[in-house]
Every structure is written in C-alpha cells, then in structure tokens.
Design an enzyme around this catalytic site. Structure first.
Site, mmCIF file in Angstrom:
data_model
loop_
_atom_site.group_PDB
_atom_site.id
_atom_site.type_symbol
_atom_site.label_atom_id
_atom_site.label_comp_id
_atom_site.label_asym_id
_atom_site.label_seq_id
_atom_site.Cartn_x
_atom_site.Cartn_y
_atom_site.Cartn_z
ATOM 1 N N GLY A 30 -4.797 89.126 1.129
ATOM 2 C CA GLY A 30 -5.326 89.561 2.418
ATOM 3 C C GLY A 30 -5.953 90.931 2.457
ATOM 4 C CG HIS A 38 -22.054 79.909 -11.253
ATOM 5 N ND1 HIS A 38 -22.150 80.679 -12.396
ATOM 6 C CD2 HIS A 38 -21.026 80.452 -10.554
ATOM 7 C CE1 HIS A 38 -21.231 81.625 -12.392
ATOM 8 N NE2 HIS A 38 -20.524 81.515 -11.268
ATOM 9 N NE ARG A 64 -20.586 92.330 -12.705
ATOM 10 C CZ ARG A 64 -20.010 91.164 -12.968
ATOM 11 N NH1 ARG A 64 -20.190 90.124 -12.164
ATOM 12 N NH2 ARG A 64 -19.236 91.026 -14.022
ATOM 13 C CG ASP A 67 -20.892 86.467 -12.482
ATOM 14 O OD1 ASP A 67 -20.037 87.143 -13.074
ATOM 15 O OD2 ASP A 67 -20.844 85.217 -12.401
ATOM 16 C CD GLU A 73 -19.913 89.184 -16.518
ATOM 17 O OE1 GLU A 73 -18.757 88.992 -16.933
ATOM 18 O OE2 GLU A 73 -20.531 88.359 -15.824
ATOM 19 C CG HIS A 105 -13.270 91.370 -12.332
ATOM 20 N ND1 HIS A 105 -14.260 92.257 -12.659
ATOM 21 C CD2 HIS A 105 -13.864 90.156 -12.257
ATOM 22 C CE1 HIS A 105 -15.413 91.610 -12.774
ATOM 23 N NE2 HIS A 105 -15.204 90.338 -12.537
ATOM 24 C CG ASP A 106 -14.374 89.263 -15.869
ATOM 25 O OD1 ASP A 106 -13.768 88.369 -15.258
ATOM 26 O OD2 ASP A 106 -15.574 89.535 -15.653
ATOM 27 C CG ASP A 133 -7.754 85.996 -14.045
ATOM 28 O OD1 ASP A 133 -7.110 86.243 -13.022
ATOM 29 O OD2 ASP A 133 -8.663 85.135 -14.110
ATOM 30 N NE ARG A 174 -9.334 88.783 -11.817
ATOM 31 C CZ ARG A 174 -10.117 87.715 -11.887
ATOM 32 N NH1 ARG A 174 -9.948 86.735 -11.007
ATOM 33 N NH2 ARG A 174 -11.052 87.613 -12.806
#
Length: 503
Positions: free
Chosen positions: A51, A126, A207, A209, A239, A322-323, A375, A379
């Site tokens: 949230g 995508h 940025r 993706d 990226e 985050h990756d 992951d 995160r």
C-alpha cells in the site's frame, strides 16, 4: 555528429523508488484505496501489496531533499495488476492504489518546487493481459480490431492455462506480458504519443524497460526525437545490462543503467565475500570472480573507453536495484558473523559510486542499511527510523554533499593513479580543481607512492575531505615536502578497508 545529453543529469543524485514499498501516506478523503494489504513490517511476497503510495512520497520529499537527492526514478506507476506494475493496464492512468493522476500531479508540483526531477519507467516492449487492446483480442479472437497490435501465432489464445500453448509472443515466455507488434505503425504511434504525453505533463525523462527487445528499425531514434522536441533536456535512459554501444551513439539514449560499473565495483569491494547464491541467477549480472585493484582498473578503463565522454557523464550508476539482491546481502550481510564486513564493503562501494563519472543512483533504503536478497526480498518496505543504521546514513549524507560541493567529482576528467594489490587511487580533474580518491579493500593498511600526472599545472589538493585515520604527504622529487608542489609524488597511508577523498 555532436552528441548532446541533458546537462542536469551530470549534476544529479538519483533515488530509485519502488512505490508500493517506500512510504504509505495519508490518503485524502474520497480517494480510492483498499484495506486488504500486507503488513508493512512483514517480509514481502511476490503478489502481495503493502500500500505504499505517492502521497507517502510527497511526505518524504523533505527527507530526500535534506539527503541531497535531486532526481527520483520511479519503477512503474501506471495502472496495473501487480505490485511492481510492470504489467501495464493503462498508460494514461496512474494506479489508483498509488493515488491516481491527482496524487501524481501534486507530487510532480511538490518535487519541482524542491528542484527534484522526476523520471518514470516506460514499459513499452510489452503490455499485460489486462491491457484493453489485448483484452479485446481475448474476448473477440481474430475478429478484434486490435489483432495486429500483438504477435499472434495461432488460435485460441491461452493467457492462463500453462498446459496449452499461449499462441502469442510474450516477454521471456511470460504469458502475462504479451509483446507489442512494434512493426505496426498504429502501435508505434500509440507508444510515441504516450512518451510525448507525460513529457508534456512535466516529467523529466523516461527509463525504458528492456528496450533491447524492441527490434523495429528506427523505433528508439523516433522516440528520442519526439520526446526531445517537447523537452530537449528530457533524460532517456535504457535498461541495458551488457555492452550498450548500439544504443549510445547519440541518436537513441542518453545513458543506460550502468550494471557493468556495478559488476566491477562489487567484485572489487566485496571480492571473495560475494555470496554467489544471490547473483548466479542472472546471466547478465556477474560481480565475480573477485577483482584486485589492477583488475578493477582494467575493467574501469575499458568501460570508460566504451562510450563517448558526453554519454559517460549521463550514465545511471548504481550498486543494486529492484532486479538484484541488495549489495548488503551480496556482500554477506545476511549472516550475523559477517555483517560488519559486509557494511564495510558497501561503504567502499558507495565511495566509488559517488566519485565516478555519471549520475549515482541510490536504491531506496540502501542509505539506511536496508537488507534483502533476490526478488521479492530486495523489495522490502522502507523501515521505521528506529531501525535505520546511522553510520550508513551518515556517510551517504557526507558523500552526496561532497559530490555537490566539488564539480570535479561530477564532470571532471578521470585518471587512474595507482592500482596494486588491494589499493586503487584515481584523480578527477576539472581545470585547476583536482580531487583524489583512494580505496583500500584489503584487510591490512597499505602505504602507496605514485607520481600524480595531470593536465596543466593545477594546485594539488591539500586536505582530506572524506575519510578517517588517514595520513599523507606530497613530496618533490628531491624528497622535500611541499603541499603546493606541481606534479609531485603522492605518499599515502591507507588503513585497512577504508577510503578517502583529497580535495
């Protein structure tokens, strides 16, 4: 061709925010929200939401400004059916759980009032199963007016049943992410207009993706032209995990997420402490085997020769994201008996990050010592202040201030001075302003001596502006000490697992 990149990026310190996990702000009455959320303190899950919202980011802007942040890169914020929002449903709507378009408008205004730039994540290779145009195909099959927007191979489409062929091309074989048909001029125009729309709304860049997955000739050249026509200073960063020469010719991107720098930095500062289980899953991210100073110098010299200097100054440099697992975990910080050594590696890596050409980027929570493996563990929710690691936050303050103080650390030329064993030293020079950085990753103090050869006749730095327990002297060739000597011999004692900046 003269390459031109955004001037502001050369002076930026970025902060990467994963919106669901950064801050949960007070939601205005009448705003769409949900009570079915995971506990903020609980470990993150692949599909759960915590949230975090844009109202929370607004409330944290003073904290970021005080830290010295002047640019934010958000992972996707458009309407989506996943917590990371890389499954875009609507490119014109901010996700309602984040506060919708109204919250973003307020955020953009509040950030710009503080001279903080905003860069959004564009997922244009995508979409998702919930994207209207693809959903229409699921409902109407070959009769859909949008059937040529995607790469349909056969019928029927099977978006959920993994036991049957999907019958359409999806990113990395994930049927939740149907790939656009970029050869379709209508698709191309749609994406171009999305790019233009948000630039016109006031964002400061994109940025992009997995842009290497878009194979249509001229696509990213047109994207750049149309975005820059609205704002010539808009930042376009891709990226790309590997050699990005194809995209950094001045006609496409201003920079890329500089994972090649990340690899070399981590392999040097963490060395054989790197926990292979946190990095072996990613074939394009290999911060191993360990590098000594000479190996690190060779990697850096190769990287700096790879792209034009104007591009080097607008690369997006990072230690984790985050990756990836967080560097603290990669360096062994998940184990109690190696936590302090891991923190030491992170500190050294952060020093190299903030003194390297290009824009440094801090992944949210790294500045307060937030841990996390691969992951979804990388995160985690931003911790309460009582759980911050004060030493880590303090040196982030110091290094960010140092970078803002000395232009040479932002746009100065880069020259390796010394690279032996565990000690690496280099200079950044902008005209007569010189900064010298030295890092010792070994567990023993090291005395180094080297001749400092620079352009012109600059006065060499006379004081340590970052670092503790360091002693040094400048010597003329006859052995006499003289702090203001030109092109002297630098003699420097660098304690174990430490670094310093002379300026």
């Amino acid at each position: 061709m003269q390459i031109r990149t955004p001037e502001w990026v050369k002076h930026a310190v970025f902060y990467q925010i994963f919106p669901d996990r950064f801050a949960k702000g007070k939601v205005p009455s009448g705003t769409v929200t949900s009570r079915s959320l995971e506990s903020w303190e609980a470990m993150p899950t692949l599909q759960g939401y915590k949230g975090g919202n844009l109202w929370g980011v607004i409330e944290k802007l003073d904290y970021l400004q005080n830290l010295g942040i002047n640019a934010i890169y958000f992972t996707p914020i458009f309407q989506s059916a996943c917590n990371h929002r890389y499954h875009t449903h609507d490119y014109y709507q901010i996700d309602p759980l984040l506060g919708g378009n109204a919250a973003f408008e307020q955020l953009l205004t509040a950030a710009h009032q503080r001279q903080i730039k905003i860069v959004l994540d564009g997922v244009f290779n995508h979409a998702s199963r919930g994207f209207f145009f693809f959903n229409d195909i699921l409902e109407n099959g070959p009769h859909s007016p949008w059937v040529d927007w995607f790469k349909i191979e056969d019928w029927p489409l099977c978006p959920y049943d993994g036991d049957r062929p999907a019958n359409y091309v999806s990113w990395a074989g994930n049927r939740a992410l149907p790939e656009f048909n970029h050869d379709n001029p209508d698709v191309r125009e749609y994406i171009m207009r999305v790019g233009e729309y948000w630039i016109a709304q006031g964002i400061d860049g994109w940025r992009l993706d997995v842009p290497n997955c878009v194979k249509t000739p001229g696509f990213w050249q047109e994207f750049r032209d149309r975005v820059k026509a609205i704002n010539p200073e808009a930042y376009i960063v891709g990226e790309i995990w590997d050699d990005a020469s194809e995209w950094l010719d001045g006609t496409q991107f201003d920079g890329v997420m500089n994972y090649r720098f990340t690899e070399a930095n981590v392999a040097f500062t963490a060395g054989d402490r790197v926990q292979i289980e946190y990095v072996r899953h990613h074939s394009s991210f290999q911060p191993y085997p360990a590098l000594d100073a000479a190996g690190y110098a060779a990697k850096i010299e190769h990287l700096l020769a790879l792209y034009p200097w104007e591009i080097q100054l607008t690369q997006l440099n990072l230690l984790d994201s985050h990756d990836t697992a967080r560097l603290l975990a990669i360096a062994g910080g998940e184990k109690e008996d190696s936590l302090e050594e891991a923190r030491s590696s992170v500190k050294l890596a952060t020093l190299l990050l903030f003194t390297f050409p290009g824009a440094p980027s801090v992944y949210y929570g790294d500045e307060v010592g937030l841990a996390g493996g691969i992951d979804p563990d990388c995160r985690r929710a931003f911790p309460p202040e009582a759980e911050w690691h004060g030493v880590t936050l303090d040196y982030h303050y110091q290094l960010i201030k140092l970078r803002h103080t000395y232009p040479a650390l932002r746009i100065g030329k880069y020259r390796t001075l010394f690279a032996e064993g565990g000690v690496y030293a280099f200079a950044r020079q902008l005209g007569n302003e010189v900064a010298i950085v030295a890092v010792n990753v070994s567990t023993e103090p090291k005395q180094i001596s080297c001749e400092v050869k620079l352009e012109g006749n600059p006065q060499l730095p006379e004081r340590i502006v970052y670092g503790v327990g360091i002693t040094f002297s400048w010597q003329n060739r006859d052995g006499s000490e003289e702090f203001t000597a030109i092109a002297p011999i630098l003699s420097l004692l660098v304690p174990a697992r430490s670094g310093l900046v002379l300026a």
